[in-house]
Scaffold this motif. Sequence first.
Motif, PDB file in Angstrom:
ATOM      1  N   TYR A 418       9.782 -13.267   2.502  1.00 42.25           N
ATOM      2  CA  TYR A 418       9.883 -11.914   1.971  1.00 42.25           C
ATOM      3  C   TYR A 418       9.864 -11.907   0.448  1.00 42.25           C
ATOM      4  O   TYR A 418       9.411 -10.939  -0.175  1.00 42.25           O
ATOM      5  N   THR A 419      10.344 -12.980  -0.163  1.00 44.67           N
ATOM      6  CA  THR A 419      10.362 -13.032  -1.623  1.00 44.67           C
ATOM      7  C   THR A 419       8.959 -13.113  -2.215  1.00 44.67           C
ATOM      8  O   THR A 419       8.774 -12.844  -3.413  1.00 44.67           O
ATOM      9  N   MET A 420       7.957 -13.498  -1.391  1.00 41.31           N
ATOM     10  CA  MET A 420       6.585 -13.600  -1.877  1.00 41.31           C
ATOM     11  C   MET A 420       5.821 -12.289  -1.752  1.00 41.31           C
ATOM     12  O   MET A 420       4.719 -12.167  -2.280  1.00 41.31           O
ATOM     13  N   LEU A 421       6.384 -11.307  -1.064  1.00 36.54           N
ATOM     14  CA  LEU A 421       5.712 -10.020  -0.914  1.00 36.54           C
ATOM     15  C   LEU A 421       5.842  -9.202  -2.189  1.00 36.54           C
ATOM     16  O   LEU A 421       6.849  -9.297  -2.900  1.00 36.54           O
ATOM     17  N   PRO A 422       4.830  -8.394  -2.505  1.00 35.04           N
ATOM     18  CA  PRO A 422       4.921  -7.544  -3.695  1.00 35.04           C
ATOM     19  C   PRO A 422       6.130  -6.617  -3.608  1.00 35.04           C
ATOM     20  O   PRO A 422       6.412  -6.046  -2.552  1.00 35.04           O
ATOM     21  N   SER A 423       6.844  -6.486  -4.702  1.00 34.58           N
ATOM     22  CA  SER A 423       8.047  -5.645  -4.714  1.00 34.58           C
ATOM     23  C   SER A 423       7.727  -4.187  -4.978  1.00 34.58           C
ATOM     24  O   SER A 423       8.548  -3.314  -4.709  1.00 34.58           O
ATOM     25  N   LYS A 424       6.514  -3.915  -5.502  1.00 38.51           N
ATOM     26  CA  LYS A 424       6.127  -2.547  -5.815  1.00 38.51           C
ATOM     27  C   LYS A 424       4.820  -2.191  -5.128  1.00 38.51           C
ATOM     28  O   LYS A 424       3.942  -3.033  -4.943  1.00 38.51           O
ATOM     29  N   GLY A 425       4.706  -0.909  -4.797  1.00 35.53           N
ATOM     30  CA  GLY A 425       3.508  -0.425  -4.140  1.00 35.53           C
ATOM     31  C   GLY A 425       2.430  -0.033  -5.121  1.00 35.53           C
ATOM     32  O   GLY A 425       2.494  -0.342  -6.323  1.00 35.53           O
ATOM     33  N   LEU A 426       1.426   0.696  -4.639  1.00 33.09           N
ATOM     34  CA  LEU A 426       0.293   1.081  -5.471  1.00 33.09           C
ATOM     35  C   LEU A 426       0.697   1.969  -6.637  1.00 33.09           C
ATOM     36  O   LEU A 426       0.137   1.884  -7.733  1.00 33.09           O
ATOM     37  N   ASN A 427       1.675   2.823  -6.406  1.00 29.22           N
ATOM     38  CA  ASN A 427       2.091   3.778  -7.433  1.00 29.22           C
ATOM     39  C   ASN A 427       3.367   3.339  -8.148  1.00 29.22           C
ATOM     40  O   ASN A 427       4.048   4.153  -8.785  1.00 29.22           O
ATOM     41  N   GLY A 428       3.716   2.066  -8.014  1.00 28.05           N
ATOM     42  CA  GLY A 428       4.893   1.562  -8.684  1.00 28.05           C
ATOM     43  C   GLY A 428       6.185   1.769  -7.941  1.00 28.05           C
ATOM     44  O   GLY A 428       7.261   1.421  -8.442  1.00 28.05           O
ATOM     45  N   VAL A 505      -2.955  -2.519  -1.077  1.00 31.03           N
ATOM     46  CA  VAL A 505      -4.067  -1.567  -1.095  1.00 31.03           C
ATOM     47  C   VAL A 505      -3.755  -0.452  -0.114  1.00 31.03           C
ATOM     48  O   VAL A 505      -2.982  -0.634   0.838  1.00 31.03           O
ATOM     49  N   ASP A 506      -4.344   0.697  -0.357  1.00 33.72           N
ATOM     50  CA  ASP A 506      -4.056   1.860   0.485  1.00 33.72           C
ATOM     51  C   ASP A 506      -4.907   1.879   1.749  1.00 33.72           C
ATOM     52  O   ASP A 506      -4.466   2.324   2.800  1.00 33.72           O
ATOM     53  N   SER A 507      -6.145   1.405   1.645  1.00 34.82           N
ATOM     54  CA  SER A 507      -7.052   1.428   2.796  1.00 34.82           C
ATOM     55  C   SER A 507      -8.055   0.299   2.672  1.00 34.82           C
ATOM     56  O   SER A 507      -8.309  -0.213   1.577  1.00 34.82           O
ATOM     57  N   VAL A 508      -8.641  -0.068   3.812  1.00 34.43           N
ATOM     58  CA  VAL A 508      -9.641  -1.137   3.854  1.00 34.43           C
ATOM     59  C   VAL A 508     -10.771  -0.688   4.761  1.00 34.43           C
ATOM     60  O   VAL A 508     -10.535  -0.298   5.915  1.00 34.43           O
ATOM     61  N   ALA A 509     -11.995  -0.725   4.247  1.00 30.84           N
ATOM     62  CA  ALA A 509     -13.157  -0.276   5.012  1.00 30.84           C
ATOM     63  C   ALA A 509     -13.755  -1.419   5.812  1.00 30.84           C
ATOM     64  O   ALA A 509     -13.466  -2.599   5.571  1.00 30.84           O
ATOM     65  N   ALA A 510     -14.586  -1.058   6.775  1.00 32.84           N
ATOM     66  CA  ALA A 510     -15.245  -2.044   7.636  1.00 32.84           C
ATOM     67  C   ALA A 510     -16.012  -3.050   6.784  1.00 32.84           C
ATOM     68  O   ALA A 510     -16.636  -2.707   5.782  1.00 32.84           O
ATOM     69  N   GLY A 511     -15.949  -4.321   7.219  1.00 29.88           N
ATOM     70  CA  GLY A 511     -16.644  -5.387   6.518  1.00 29.88           C
ATOM     71  C   GLY A 511     -15.753  -6.187   5.606  1.00 29.88           C
ATOM     72  O   GLY A 511     -16.201  -7.196   5.050  1.00 29.88           O
ATOM     73  N   ASN A 512     -14.487  -5.776   5.443  1.00 27.12           N
ATOM     74  CA  ASN A 512     -13.582  -6.451   4.510  1.00 27.12           C
ATOM     75  C   ASN A 512     -12.468  -7.171   5.255  1.00 27.12           C
ATOM     76  O   ASN A 512     -12.072  -6.784   6.357  1.00 27.12           O
ATOM     77  N   ILE A 513     -11.924  -8.202   4.591  1.00 26.40           N
ATOM     78  CA  ILE A 513     -10.827  -9.008   5.132  1.00 26.40           C
ATOM     79  C   ILE A 513      -9.524  -8.548   4.499  1.00 26.40           C
ATOM     80  O   ILE A 513      -9.481  -8.216   3.312  1.00 26.40           O
ATOM     81  N   VAL A 514      -8.454  -8.536   5.288  1.00 30.32           N
ATOM     82  CA  VAL A 514      -7.197  -7.940   4.839  1.00 30.32           C
ATOM     83  C   VAL A 514      -6.021  -8.631   5.527  1.00 30.32           C
ATOM     84  O   VAL A 514      -6.181  -9.229   6.601  1.00 30.32           O
ATOM     85  N   ALA A 515      -4.860  -8.566   4.883  1.00 29.37           N
ATOM     86  CA  ALA A 515      -3.604  -8.995   5.501  1.00 29.37           C
ATOM     87  C   ALA A 515      -2.818  -7.749   5.889  1.00 29.37           C
ATOM     88  O   ALA A 515      -2.696  -6.808   5.091  1.00 29.37           O
ATOM     89  N   ILE A 516      -2.295  -7.718   7.122  1.00 29.65           N
ATOM     90  CA  ILE A 516      -1.652  -6.518   7.670  1.00 29.65           C
ATOM     91  C   ILE A 516      -0.188  -6.809   7.937  1.00 29.65           C
ATOM     92  O   ILE A 516       0.147  -7.785   8.622  1.00 29.65           O
ATOM     93  N   GLN A 517       0.693  -5.958   7.422  1.00 30.60           N
ATOM     94  CA  GLN A 517       2.124  -6.065   7.699  1.00 30.60           C
ATOM     95  C   GLN A 517       2.522  -4.994   8.703  1.00 30.60           C
ATOM     96  O   GLN A 517       2.096  -3.843   8.588  1.00 30.60           O
TER      97      GLN A 517
END
Length: 1020
Positions: A418-428, A505-517
């Motif tokens: 959990y310490t490696m996850l970003p502490s802030k979101g897209l809007n801070g 990131v807020d959204s991911v379109a088809a064709g892209n690789i992503v990590a999902i929580q």
Amino acid sequence: MPPPPPAADPRLVRNTCILAHVDHGKTSLADHLVASGGDGLLHPKLAGSARFMDHLPEEQRRAITMKSSSVSLRHAHAPTGTSYRVHLIDSPGHADFCSEVSAAARLSDSALVVVDAAKGVRVQTHAALRQAFLERLRPCLVLNKLDRLVTDLLLSPEEAYARLRLIVDEVNSIYSALRSRSYFSSLLLQDGAGGGEVEEEEEDEGDAFDPHKGNVVFACARDGWGFRIHRFADLYAQKTGASKAKLLGGFWGPYYIDKGKKAVLPLRKDGGADQQQPAFVQNVLKPLWKVYQRGLMPDSGEWMQNNVVSVFNLKVSPRELHSNEPKVALNAVLRSWLPLADSVMEMLVECTPDPVAAQAFRVPRLVPERRDVAAAATGCCASIVAEAERVRSCVAACNVSASAPVVVFVSKMFAVPYTMLPSKGLNGELLNHHNQGHGESEPDEEECFLGFARVFSGVLRAGQKVFVLSPLYDPVKGDDASGKHVKEAEVHCLYEMLGQDLKPVDSVAAGNIVAIQGLGEHVLKSATLSSTKDCWPFSSMTFQVSPMLKVAVEPFNPADLGALLKGLKLLNQADPLVVYTVSERGEHVLAAAGEVHLERCIKDLQERFAKVHLEVSKPLVSFKETIEGEGVRLMGSMKAQQGFVERTTPNGRFTVRVKAIRLPNALTKVLEESEELLGQIIEGDSSQFAQDGGNSTATLRHRLTSAIDDELEEISEQVVKEKLERYRKTLLGYLQRVGALGPSHVGPNFLLLPDLKSSSGVTASQNGRGGILLSGRPHVSERLGFVSASDAETAAVNSEAQTLTYSLDYEALRNSIVSGFQFATNAGPICDEPMRGVGFVVEPYIFVNDSEDKIFTGQVITAVKEACREAVLQSQPRLMEPMYFCDLTTPTQLSNPAFAVLGDCRAKVLKKEMQEGTSLFTVHAHLPVAESFEFAEKLRKQTAGAASAILAFSHWEAIPLDPFFTQKTQEEIEESGYHSSIGPNLAKKLMNSVRRRKGLHVEDKVVEHGTKQRTRARKV
């Protein structure tokens, strides 16, 4: 760095993975790509040695990749100025981590196959090409470590060219064999696709890897330089004014460039004194060799300035150019002259497909078409099938519109503190990951599970709810109340992967690789995510090896058992290949692919997931049990009315007669390779798998019959033709009488129903009563299309038995017989190990009884199980052990100690050869898995670590010794070497070791001589 391309345009995206043999330079290559396109993730001076993608401490310590990791890069294509997003996945090269390779390949559209130019094609190179072909990836070739041809092997440009051509030809030969119809027919059952779809994908003629096509890069990944022949064609076109297209055609193959005519001409074949050298030697390697050799000399900076930097107008730092270390100046000049990252990125953009093009021809492999289901669907089922096919078409088109259904495939789950996850979101805003990631999880948990995934259709958004579909989910059937095959989950956070870093990131379109929580409680290892339940799940991934190396683990402190169980659950989810089970004795057993994989799992368990001190048993090697009957001896186990064993229930109402026969090895191998498909066929709807049904069923049927022909072909010279044809007819007849497979209903053993045509239907009478033979439906044969449904129904129960069993629960009786067979094949009579390659002819009889005694199902199960086990014991039982393919490399001067170690470990040497241009000796051998642990330790000691070996599972091999054999006559004692230097019965030794571990009976002599030892001399 130019701005990133629009996320909604999949044509500006490339998804690629790096595949190679261990230590061929994958991670060094990734370093330079990250330094070039990673927006400051890695400084260029650290590239090649930082191992950026190996972010785990254990990976850095061992200097090998253990986990697949992804990074999102940017590349501005120089010829067009277009900006591309490149998702690069670095995967392991060690066979123990093949599941990580499968996870990487499933999410990619292309593969960078890296080959060490000094070592050449190795074991895992074959595996990499096979994985790329199986997942329908477009492969490109990187010939790495060209510097070693100059500095280590001291090859001339002519010798280096011959070596490079040999490697390219060998790789093309391997891939050509994969693309051949004979090989591809064996893969159709896994693809579930017809031959027409394959033709569309494989339109391209000629070699798969051709420098003229631009899909071959010659490189030195450690120092960061590399090129395609297009680079030299550009340079010489600018210098001479000749056509680049014409020059390009001559820079590989038997051609030379006539400077006077500015033309490419074929080499003369007479080999005269004025014979020209190939253009690749004269115009590429010779200048490169000259720069490399001169650049390694002291005070080379001035020469480099005058002959390279100024000629090609290179931008090189004066400090680097005139460094006191010649290698610094050389690397700086070569990186500027022949930048590796630019060559590879241009190759990816120009020679590999974007997601739109790739998914169009990959979809038959990813989501097999169900033509037979669509044809049979009616009413509401038809609308479900129509919607599922619409979703499939959106996947094939990589549809990114707002109305497109969302389809995502999760290839693995990976744990992140959990310490490696970003502490802030897209809007801070501050993120509370404990509340988001696991829902009901305890706040003191330290690990968060993320899904390693790719969006194949639609746009996935944070906060969206999706359905989690297992590979066995069928939208037409739906799911039961338990929700075993479909669950609903909420996507909490999405991350762009940047090696070990994550960017929200807020959204991911088809064709892209992503990590999902947010999937930690819903996905164990892999799954399909969809915004609709009317969606076919993606096909399961295939792994190169299966987990065979087992150990039992327990906490050193019994009070830590709860923490261990929790840690085992987390490890099982975090590793795609590890298998956790609880044995009948209550042992907690971990199964891994090999020694290195097992060490990694134990370390993760102790330091990350359980955090308790563990006691680990010695490796528990899996064995199989079978009967004698390989080669010509196969015919001996098929003789009619030989070896029948009879068992009767205590109340006398039921008797079973069983005979064991050996199945052909080729047939057994097909059954093992097709377990997943067999499960789908046997458990599926009968309408779906009719005789003229899906392509996969027909292909499997063809493979089974071909396996019999292949087996008999091998012994055709030793058996007369008439007898061979008779045996072939018998074996094909067995395929029409298969009532069940075992163990687990998909294993490589047959339950064969009685042959009513050759049976009288009555056993020997018991107390004046006549036994009536029962025959059920050949369930498996029917599903595979070897018999029609009407024929199976006719043969189900004969009329006499029908009259007798009208009051009996015939289905319960049949299930009891099958259960007894399953128990017997799951635990054989030698040491309770699963059986392999045995067919059991089962003849069940019921008897007329005036009393009201019923046929108890428990008694039937016991009778069938005991009869099957006894039939094996009467048919020369044999123990089978797993074998590794061993690729051992050792210096020539240490070859004798290496061969001694192989001999001590019962290895069978297949081939030995010198590596051309080196002092290294390569040995290919088969090594028993049971000996692999001592083998590694002995090899290290005998060669002081100078020799190395790569192990990959090869096959199962029967030990040609009777584990129950004991010497009785004087002749047997002399032959077997009793009380001599010859070792004991190997099969018996292995059998006893397994029996001791399982707590079974072992016949051991505790004391051999009870008298006190006497001295040799008597004192007086």
